[in-house]
Design a protein around this motif. Structure first.
Motif, short mmCIF file in Angstrom:
data_model
loop_
_atom_site.label_atom_id
_atom_site.label_comp_id
_atom_site.label_asym_id
_atom_site.label_seq_id
_atom_site.Cartn_x
_atom_site.Cartn_y
_atom_site.Cartn_z
N ALA A 1 48.11 31.65 18.63
CA ALA A 1 49.10 31.30 19.65
C ALA A 1 48.85 29.90 20.18
O ALA A 1 47.70 29.44 20.28
CB ALA A 1 49.04 32.30 20.80
N VAL A 2 49.92 29.19 20.49
CA VAL A 2 49.84 27.82 20.99
C VAL A 2 50.46 27.77 22.38
O VAL A 2 51.56 28.30 22.61
CB VAL A 2 50.60 26.86 20.05
CG1 VAL A 2 50.54 25.44 20.59
CG2 VAL A 2 50.00 26.92 18.66
N GLY B 1 57.55 22.39 23.73
CA GLY B 1 58.26 21.37 22.98
C GLY B 1 58.16 21.59 21.47
O GLY B 1 57.98 22.71 21.00
N THR B 2 58.24 20.49 20.72
CA THR B 2 58.24 20.59 19.26
C THR B 2 56.82 20.73 18.72
O THR B 2 55.92 20.00 19.11
CB THR B 2 58.90 19.35 18.64
OG1 THR B 2 60.23 19.22 19.14
CG2 THR B 2 58.94 19.46 17.13
N LEU B 3 56.66 21.69 17.81
CA LEU B 3 55.38 21.92 17.15
C LEU B 3 55.49 21.52 15.68
O LEU B 3 56.53 21.72 15.04
CB LEU B 3 54.97 23.39 17.23
CG LEU B 3 54.76 24.00 18.61
CD1 LEU B 3 54.39 25.47 18.46
CD2 LEU B 3 53.68 23.25 19.37
N ARG B 4 54.41 20.97 15.15
CA ARG B 4 54.33 20.71 13.72
C ARG B 4 53.63 21.91 13.09
O ARG B 4 52.47 22.21 13.40
CB ARG B 4 53.54 19.43 13.44
CG ARG B 4 53.44 19.04 11.96
CD ARG B 4 52.75 17.68 11.85
NE ARG B 4 52.68 17.18 10.49
CZ ARG B 4 51.63 17.36 9.68
NH1 ARG B 4 50.57 18.04 10.10
NH2 ARG B 4 51.64 16.84 8.46
N ILE B 5 54.34 22.63 12.23
CA ILE B 5 53.83 23.87 11.64
C ILE B 5 53.47 23.64 10.17
O ILE B 5 54.30 23.17 9.39
CB ILE B 5 54.86 25.01 11.73
CG1 ILE B 5 55.39 25.16 13.15
CG2 ILE B 5 54.24 26.31 11.23
CD1 ILE B 5 54.36 25.55 14.17
N SER C 1 50.38 27.88 10.82
CA SER C 1 49.54 27.37 11.90
C SER C 1 50.09 26.07 12.43
O SER C 1 50.55 25.21 11.66
CB SER C 1 48.10 27.13 11.40
OG SER C 1 47.49 28.34 11.00
N ALA C 2 50.03 25.90 13.75
CA ALA C 2 50.39 24.62 14.36
C ALA C 2 49.25 23.65 14.11
O ALA C 2 48.10 23.93 14.45
CB ALA C 2 50.62 24.81 15.85
N CYS C 3 49.55 22.51 13.49
CA CYS C 3 48.48 21.58 13.10
C CYS C 3 49.05 20.18 12.89
O CYS C 3 50.13 20.02 12.31
CB CYS C 3 47.81 22.06 11.81
SG CYS C 3 46.46 21.03 11.25
#
Length: 398
Positions: free
Chosen positions: A172-173, A177-181, A190-192
């Motif tokens: 979980a993050v 806003g915008t996440l890079r997945i 994974s968000a990274c």
């Protein structure tokens, strides 16, 4: 603000950008866009060049990325600059990082162990997993599953999704806003913000090696791609040399080495027993040849030009196992002393030796029955004599 080109194209090896600022005497340069990855999320920074000048570090400063140069930037900040990455280093990091995502997913799916932290080193990387113990079979199973995923060559993709709408993330993050997945098809999401290969096949072989308990977690060492190949080659060469030295095959080492270790321990125990028996024989012989002094103590002085004072420990203890006895060893190079005394001697060699060593700038100590120490090389002969006198060996010093 620096536009980060690696977010959308991790394979970009060269790029053109505009220098927008330079600080620290021109050694810290800022670009309008950059393919250089700064140290972040456990992944080390990229290296390379800007117009031929070496980039020695890349630092994430929030909105901007700083490029630290080996030499000052002395050109106008308004002109374009050519950036070139150390591609071998970048691709290696892409393999390790994607391999970490894959391994984290395997450990979570197969055993329910979450990844607590990650470290990417220059030679190997580590995962800290939420388990206090891990069996060898579990480690081997995780390695097999991960390498099967490599063989399947599953696609690795990058998407940008709003945090409120991102589903199925391994961890979980809390960010909004915008996440890079970063996703490994059918295996992980994974968000990274790091750099990754396009498919699991590019990770190359995955090798899991050492594991150790760290607080309430287990740390696993892993290598991917050419790192794994180089490590496997080194391991094989070590095993080959061992097998040649023992005149056996590599496959026989697992049985032969433990058997020889047992044999060696048995021989060491026998050697120790014989050494102690010899020491007792020598001690009785010396004891019989020495007359008691005025205090009724038989004192034996051993002087050696070199070696270790501790080499005479067994003999000193054997001598002082006899009634009213004291034993002193003086070594000239390196200057050292060992002293022993019997229980009924009335001597406390530990306290006496410590005090006398302190007077001559030496150090050491021990128990009332056995003590040892060293003195400075400068003036060592005189210092050793002072220590010997303090221990009551004045009458037999020459």
């Amino acid at each position: 603000m620096t536009h980060r080109l690696y977010y959308t194209d991790a394979y970009l090896q060269t790029f053109e950008a505009q220098v927008v600022d330079a600080t620290d005497g021109g050694r810290r340069v800022y670009l309008d866009q950059s393919a250089f990855y700064p140290t972040s999320g456990g992944q080390p920074n990229d290296l390379g060049t800007l117009d031929g000048v070496a980039v020695t570090d890349v630092v994430d400063e929030g909105e901007r990325v700083a490029h630290v140069l080996a030499a000052p930037w002395d050109a106008p900040t308004s002109r374009p600059v050519q950036g070139a990455l150390d591609w071998a280093r970048r691709y290696d990091q892409m393999q390790q990082h994607t391999g970490q995502h894959l391994l984290s997913a395997v450990f979570a799916d197969s055993f329910g162990w979450d990844t607590l932290s990650v470290h990417f080193g220059p030679d190997y990387a580590t995962l800290d997993l939420a388990t206090e113990s891990m069996g060898a079979q579990q480690l081997q199973r995780a390695e097999r599953i991960a390498n099967a995923a490599v063989t399947d060559n599953q696609p690795v993709s990058v998407t940008f999704e709003h945090a409120a709408e991102a589903r199925g993330l391994r961890k979980a993050v809390e960010r909004e806003g915008t996440l890079r997945i970063v996703s490994i098809d059918a295996l992980d999401r994974s968000a990274c913000g790091g750099t990754h290969v396009r498919a699991t096949g590019e990770i190359g072989p995955i090798l899991l090696r050492r594991q150790e308990k760290v607080r309430k977690a287990t740390r696993v060492e892993f290598l991917c791609g050419m790192r794994a190949v180089r490590r496997a080659r080194t391991d094989y060469e070590v095993l080959t040399r061992l097998a040649q030295g023992l005149s056996c095959s590599i496959d026989e080492l697992a049985q032969l080495v433990p058997a020889q270790a047992l044999q060696l321990r048995a021989m060491e125990n026998e050697h120790r027993r014989l050494a102690e028996e010899l020491a007792r024989f020598k001690a009785r012989e010396r004891y019989a040849d020495i007359a008691p002094d005025g205090a009724g103590i038989r004192r034996c002085l051993e002087r050696r030009d070199s070696g270790r004072a501790d080499d005479s420990r067994a003999l000193a203890l054997a001598f002082c196992a006899l009634p009213q006895a004291a034993y002193l060893v003086l070594v000239a190079n390196p200057p050292a002393v060992l002293a022993a005394a019997s229980d009924d001697s009335g001597l406390d060699v530990g306290r006496t030796l410590k005090a006398s060593l302190a007077e001559v700038g030496g150090k050491g100590g021990g128990s009332a029955r056995l003590a040892q120490g060293t003195v400075p090389a400068e003036g060592a002969p005189e210092s050793l004599l002072k220590v010997a006198k303090a221990l009551g060996f004045s009458e037999i010093l020459t």
